[in-house]
Motif scaffolding. Sequence first.
Motif, PDB file in Angstrom:
ATOM      1  N   ARG A   1      37.960  44.760 -67.089  1.00 34.32           N
ATOM      2  CA  ARG A   1      39.079  44.890 -66.155  1.00 34.32           C
ATOM      3  C   ARG A   1      39.961  43.640 -66.214  1.00 34.32           C
ATOM      4  O   ARG A   1      39.462  42.519 -66.121  1.00 34.32           O
ATOM      5  N   PHE A   2      41.263  43.860 -66.325  1.00 35.97           N
ATOM      6  CA  PHE A   2      42.250  42.779 -66.349  1.00 35.97           C
ATOM      7  C   PHE A   2      43.084  42.895 -65.082  1.00 35.97           C
ATOM      8  O   PHE A   2      43.718  43.911 -64.831  1.00 35.97           O
ATOM      9  N   GLY A   3      43.075  41.844 -64.283  1.00 35.32           N
ATOM     10  CA  GLY A   3      43.769  41.879 -63.010  1.00 35.32           C
ATOM     11  C   GLY A   3      45.278  41.923 -63.141  1.00 35.32           C
ATOM     12  O   GLY A   3      45.869  41.144 -63.901  1.00 35.32           O
TER      13      GLY A   3
ATOM     14  N   THR B   1      28.269  37.486 -72.398  1.00 35.13           N
ATOM     15  CA  THR B   1      29.715  37.493 -72.269  1.00 35.13           C
ATOM     16  C   THR B   1      30.147  37.487 -70.805  1.00 35.13           C
ATOM     17  O   THR B   1      31.092  36.800 -70.418  1.00 35.13           O
ATOM     18  N   MET B   2      29.455  38.246 -69.969  1.00 37.08           N
ATOM     19  CA  MET B   2      29.746  38.228 -68.539  1.00 37.08           C
ATOM     20  C   MET B   2      29.590  36.833 -67.968  1.00 37.08           C
ATOM     21  O   MET B   2      30.448  36.342 -67.203  1.00 37.08           O
TER      22      MET B   2
ATOM     23  N   ILE C   1      39.898  38.159 -65.418  1.00 39.23           N
ATOM     24  CA  ILE C   1      39.202  39.069 -66.325  1.00 39.23           C
ATOM     25  C   ILE C   1      37.763  39.254 -65.846  1.00 39.23           C
ATOM     26  O   ILE C   1      37.108  38.308 -65.414  1.00 39.23           O
ATOM     27  N   ARG C   2      37.304  40.491 -65.930  1.00 41.21           N
ATOM     28  CA  ARG C   2      35.964  40.799 -65.436  1.00 41.21           C
ATOM     29  C   ARG C   2      35.333  41.900 -66.288  1.00 41.21           C
ATOM     30  O   ARG C   2      35.905  42.967 -66.461  1.00 41.21           O
ATOM     31  N   LEU C   3      34.161  41.596 -66.804  1.00 38.58           N
ATOM     32  CA  LEU C   3      33.403  42.542 -67.617  1.00 38.58           C
ATOM     33  C   LEU C   3      32.231  43.069 -66.793  1.00 38.58           C
ATOM     34  O   LEU C   3      31.529  42.303 -66.144  1.00 38.58           O
TER      35      LEU C   3
END
Length: 207
Positions: free
Chosen positions: A150-152, A200-201, A120-122
């Motif tokens: 983004r969800f891998g 959050t990041m 997961i990436r914000l």
Amino acid sequence: MRAFFGKILSKRKKEDRTTMKKLLIVGLGNPGPKYHNTRHNIGFKILDFLADSKDLSFAPDRLADKTEFNFKGRKFILIKPTTFMNLSGKAVRYWMDKENIAIENLLVITDDLNLEFGTIRLKGKGSDGGHNGLKNIQELLNTTKYPRFRFGIGNQFSKGQQIGYVLDEWHAEENEKMKERLEKSTELILSFGTAGIHNTMNAFNGK
């Protein structure tokens, strides 16, 4: 005099409630049972999981299925566009205008081929990366500077098989790990709304 100031305080509290910070959380996907459990629909899947955790259900509305809830002084408005992926921007723009959502309070959830499954990436901005949903949102908002989650989904497909891969259903081993990844994803969304994007990041990216 005491009664007078009491009325003022009561009015201010009422105004505070009516000006509660609102967030628009958009899960990208395609409507209909045909696409329900496909990789491309991870945005829908995450929002369904979040809604279930709050005992909520989505209802049809303009250009999207919609639900909402309050959490820690924030109003989270969740939408799943019914425009199909390539026209996602229509629903995003409509609901941003209707609810008067600031661009920094928009969060778009999407699948990402360039990340391993479950990563997961914000990010606060970025290119569309060839993703048609993000491309349409970018065109209609006229900016790349909006938060996206983004969800891998990985990229385990042969040359020329990308479309089939993203529209295929999850493998058994992916499904086994899905619940924990969905739980982490909903935690990220709630943190985005309450702790802000930078905190959050730092807390969630790559976890």
